[in-house]
Design an enzyme around this catalytic site. Structure first.
Site, PDB file in Angstrom:
ATOM      1  N   GLU A 260       2.906 -26.053   8.363  1.00 25.69           N
ATOM      2  CA  GLU A 260       2.468 -26.085   9.945  1.00 25.69           C
ATOM      3  C   GLU A 260       1.678 -26.020  10.343  1.00 25.69           C
ATOM      4  OE1 GLU A 260       6.499 -25.812  11.123  1.00 25.69           O
ATOM      5  OE2 GLU A 260       7.651 -26.011   9.421  1.00 25.69           O
TER       6      GLU A 260
ATOM      7  N   GLN B  80       1.181  -1.540   0.354  1.00 25.21           N
ATOM      8  CA  GLN B  80      -0.073   0.039  -0.353  1.00 25.21           C
ATOM      9  C   GLN B  80       0.806   1.594  -0.388  1.00 25.21           C
ATOM     10  OE1 GLN B  80      -3.401  -0.452  -0.292  1.00 25.21           O
ATOM     11  NE2 GLN B  80      -3.685   1.562  -0.317  1.00 25.21           N
TER      12      GLN B  80
HETATM   13  C1  LIG Z   1       4.935 -24.596   0.154  1.00 23.57           C
HETATM   14  C2  LIG Z   1       4.540 -25.518   0.986  1.00 23.57           C
HETATM   15  C3  LIG Z   1       5.139 -25.957   1.581  1.00 23.57           C
HETATM   16  C4  LIG Z   1       5.231 -27.594   2.081  1.00 23.57           C
HETATM   17  N1  LIG Z   1       6.067 -28.263   3.431  1.00 23.57           N
HETATM   18  C5  LIG Z   1       5.544 -28.946   3.654  1.00 23.57           C
HETATM   19  C6  LIG Z   1       6.462 -29.657   4.141  1.00 23.57           C
HETATM   20  O1  LIG Z   1       7.630 -29.548   4.288  1.00 23.57           O
HETATM   21  N2  LIG Z   1       5.875 -31.186   4.799  1.00 23.57           N
HETATM   22  C7  LIG Z   1       5.076 -30.952   5.391  1.00 23.57           C
HETATM   23  O2  LIG Z   1       4.649 -32.426   5.497  1.00 23.57           O
HETATM   24  N3  LIG Z   1       3.541 -30.379   4.893  1.00 23.57           N
HETATM   25  C8  LIG Z   1       4.137 -29.375   3.377  1.00 23.57           C
HETATM   26  N4  LIG Z   1       2.915 -28.162   3.620  1.00 23.57           N
HETATM   27  C9  LIG Z   1       1.528 -28.531   3.674  1.00 23.57           C
HETATM   28  C10 LIG Z   1       0.853 -27.824   5.162  1.00 23.57           C
HETATM   29  O3  LIG Z   1       1.690 -28.332   5.446  1.00 23.57           O
HETATM   30  C11 LIG Z   1      -0.862 -28.185   4.202  1.00 23.57           C
HETATM   31  O4  LIG Z   1      -1.341 -27.019   3.434  1.00 23.57           O
HETATM   32  C12 LIG Z   1      -0.947 -27.621   5.801  1.00 23.57           C
HETATM   33  O5  LIG Z   1      -0.924 -28.700   7.204  1.00 23.57           O
HETATM   34  C13 LIG Z   1      -2.780 -27.567   5.133  1.00 23.57           C
HETATM   35  O6  LIG Z   1      -3.407 -28.369   4.647  1.00 23.57           O
HETATM   36  P1  LIG Z   1      -4.310 -28.483   3.122  1.00 23.57           P
HETATM   37  O7  LIG Z   1      -3.447 -28.412   2.195  1.00 23.57           O
HETATM   38  O8  LIG Z   1      -4.328 -30.186   3.201  1.00 23.57           O
HETATM   39  O9  LIG Z   1      -5.604 -28.230   3.643  1.00 23.57           O
HETATM   40  P2  LIG Z   1      -6.694 -28.493   4.335  1.00 23.57           P
HETATM   41  O10 LIG Z   1      -6.782 -28.717   5.930  1.00 23.57           O
HETATM   42  O11 LIG Z   1      -7.634 -29.615   3.252  1.00 23.57           O
HETATM   43  O12 LIG Z   1      -7.115 -27.423   5.301  1.00 23.57           O
HETATM   44  C14 LIG Z   1      -8.295 -26.647   4.019  1.00 23.57           C
HETATM   45  C15 LIG Z   1      -8.754 -25.196   4.946  1.00 23.57           C
HETATM   46  O13 LIG Z   1      -9.729 -26.345   5.823  1.00 23.57           O
HETATM   47  C16 LIG Z   1      -9.707 -25.634   7.040  1.00 23.57           C
HETATM   48  N5  LIG Z   1      -9.599 -26.548   8.360  1.00 23.57           N
HETATM   49  C17 LIG Z   1      -8.898 -27.873   7.539  1.00 23.57           C
HETATM   50  N6  LIG Z   1      -9.877 -28.995   9.262  1.00 23.57           N
HETATM   51  C18 LIG Z   1     -10.417 -28.015  10.180  1.00 23.57           C
HETATM   52  C19 LIG Z   1     -10.966 -27.544  11.133  1.00 23.57           C
HETATM   53  N7  LIG Z   1     -10.893 -28.500  11.518  1.00 23.57           N
HETATM   54  N8  LIG Z   1     -11.615 -26.554  11.741  1.00 23.57           N
HETATM   55  C20 LIG Z   1     -11.968 -25.509  10.945  1.00 23.57           C
HETATM   56  N9  LIG Z   1     -10.750 -25.329   9.453  1.00 23.57           N
HETATM   57  C21 LIG Z   1     -10.538 -26.385   9.689  1.00 23.57           C
HETATM   58  C22 LIG Z   1      -8.305 -25.015   7.114  1.00 23.57           C
HETATM   59  O14 LIG Z   1      -7.671 -24.312   7.956  1.00 23.57           O
HETATM   60  C23 LIG Z   1      -7.970 -24.393   5.446  1.00 23.57           C
HETATM   61  O15 LIG Z   1      -8.948 -22.892   5.460  1.00 23.57           O
HETATM   62  C24 LIG Z   1       3.704 -27.742   2.554  1.00 23.57           C
HETATM   63  C25 LIG Z   1       2.977 -27.118   2.087  1.00 23.57           C
HETATM   64  C26 LIG Z   1       3.230 -25.623   1.184  1.00 23.57           C
HETATM   65  C27 LIG Z   1       2.164 -24.616   0.667  1.00 23.57           C
END
Ligand SMILES: Cc1cc2nc3c(=O)[nH]c(=O)nc-3n(C[C@H](O)[C@H](O)[C@H](O)COP(=O)(O)OP(=O)(O)OC[C@H]3O[C@@H](n4cnc5c(N)ncnc54)[C@H](O)[C@@H]3O)c2cc1C
Length: 383
Positions: A362, A335
């Site tokens: 995380e 901004q």
């Molecule tokens: C660039 C990048 C690097 C990463 N590096 C690693 C790594 O090195 N190792 C590793 O293991 N993982 C890694 N991850 C994965 C990351 O930890 C996950 O993306 C994260 O834990 C969220 O999981 P998901 O993407 O499946 O989202 P989901 O769990 O499907 O969540 C989708 C949405 O639903 C919400 N949600 C889910 N459950 C609930 C609930 N019970 N109540 C309310 N809201 C909820 C979440 O907050 C989110 O807004 C990485 C991800 C990215 C993007």
């Protein structure tokens, strides 16, 4: 709590600051633009000891206190969040797993390599199991003295350009959280394939991979911890990973402050520097407020860690706050830059894209609020 840095901590911070300004910052824009992995920088990071800052010297690390490690990570986050991320995963997650749960033999085999030679990855998330890792599908079955691993992992930092991945897999399907076991899987194991994911919004210079495992054979000696202890190991490592993430996000906030002040002093509108407008000053002050709170929170985690105390709750608080603060701050910095903030002529757009992921991985912001909410109302959420 003493907020004065010791002489050694000040030296470490200036060493990291100089290194980041000279070696990291000049390449950040190009690496982001081309989505290129930092091949030339990596050996220098190893040489500086930054991949094993808090790993004891007997295992090849620098043996520094946790705050010193955080100061290094903050400087990396300030200059290039992609580089910060690969360091955090290697040191915060993988080295911690080995230090806290590895046998002496496993530590001696892997820690000196992870601090000087190649990166470690942390394989928890799967295509259909993110916030709910206990629902993972990857499996490991016993075959004599070996284990056979099958399945896939998603979004794994350092998953295709590293030397080792800690893989979490079900060894007792149907037992959920209690059926998960951790394994040390060399990335050159036959059947292990890491494919880089391109087109990410941010952290574009970092290696984020999709992993597939087809009949990957691992000796029982590569099992980390006891059978069924995998999720406990992962959550314990995340206490450290979240600290590192909070420190890195604080670095992004510092970069936002520096960029906003610099630009506000350069830019003139209505015949005056925009830094003289109180509404611009408000944006800059708000960045500063969030930055100061962020730093205090991650320093508190370090303070508890260095006293040998558990810091699960403090890590969760720092992670949730510092990540969201970095997104707010990057948005404010854009901004202040007006239309120029929307181009890659200035780094603030990259700060915003890089900050954005910190509220997702995380533990998403929602998951941290769920855990804290349960903890504050008397449930034992942080096991
Ligand atoms: C660039 C990048 C690097 C990463 N590096 C690693 C790594 O090195 N190792 C590793 O293991 N993982 C890694 N991850 C994965 C990351 O930890 C996950 O993306 C994260 O834990 C969220 O999981 P998901 O993407 O499946 O989202 P989901 O769990 O499907 O969540 C989708 C949405 O639903 C919400 N949600 C889910 N459950 C609930 C609930 N019970 N109540 C309310 N809201 C909820 C979440 O907050 C989110 O807004 C990485 C991800 C990215 C993007």
């Amino acid at each position: 709590m003493d907020f004065d840095l010791s002489e050694q901590q000040q030296q470490i911070r200036s060493l990291a600051r100089d290194f980041c300004d000279k070696e990291v910052a000049p390449h950040a824009r190009e690496l982001d633009k081309t989505e290129a992995f930092p091949d030339e920088l990596l050996p220098k990071l190893f040489e500086m000891g930054f991949l094993g800052a808090s790993v004891p010297e007997e295992f090849g690390g620098m043996g520094l206190d946790y705050l010193s490690y955080g100061l290094i990570v903050e400087e990396l986050g300030r200059t290039d969040a992609s580089i910060r991320s690969l360091v955090s995963v290697n040191s915060g997650l993988v080295c911690t797993c080995l230090l806290n749960w590895g046998t002496d033999e496993q530590k001696r085999e892997w820690l000196p390599r992870l601090t000087s030679e190649g990166l470690g990855a942390f394989g928890l998330t799967e295509p259909n199991a993110g916030s709910d890792p206990a629902s993972m599908n990857s499996g490991a079955s016993r075959d004599g003295d070996d284990w056979i691993l099958n399945g896939s992992k998603m979004w794994i930092t350092n998953g295709s350009r590293g030397i080792l991945t800690v893989i979490f897999a079900q060894t007792d399907h149907g037992s959920g959280a209690k059926g998960i076991t951790a394994f040390l899987v060399p990335q050159d194991s036959p059947g292990y394939e890491g494919r880089p994911i391109h087109g990410k919004l941010g952290l574009r210079a970092g290696d984020t991979a999709e992993i597939s495992m087809r009949d990957v054979r691992i000796p029982d000696g590569n099992r980390l911890g006891e059978v069924g202890e995998g999720l406990k190991i992962a959550l314990n490592a995340l206490d450290s990973g979240r600290f590192s993430l909070a420190a890195g996000a604080t670095g992004i906030s510092q970069a936002c402050l520096d960029a906003a002040i610099r630009y506000a002093d350069e830019r003139t509108q209505f015949g005056r520097k925009i830094s003289s407008f109180q509404l611009v000053q408000e944006l800059i002050s708000d960045i500063y407020l969030d930055l100061q709170a962020s730093r205090a929170l991650y320093w508190k985690v370090a303070w508890k860690h260095d006293k040998g105390e558990r810091h699960t709750v403090e890590s969760s608080v720092a992670k949730a706050f510092c990540s969201e603060a970095s997104v707010r701050n990057a948005d404010r910095a854009v901004q202040v830059h007006g239309g120029y903030g929307y181009s890659d002529e200035y780094p603030v757009g990259r700060y915003l894209r890089d900050a954005r992921v910190t509220t997702l991985y995380e533990g998403t912001s929602q998951i941290h609020r769920l855990l804290l909410g349960r903890h504050l109302t008397g449930e034992n959420a942080f096991v």
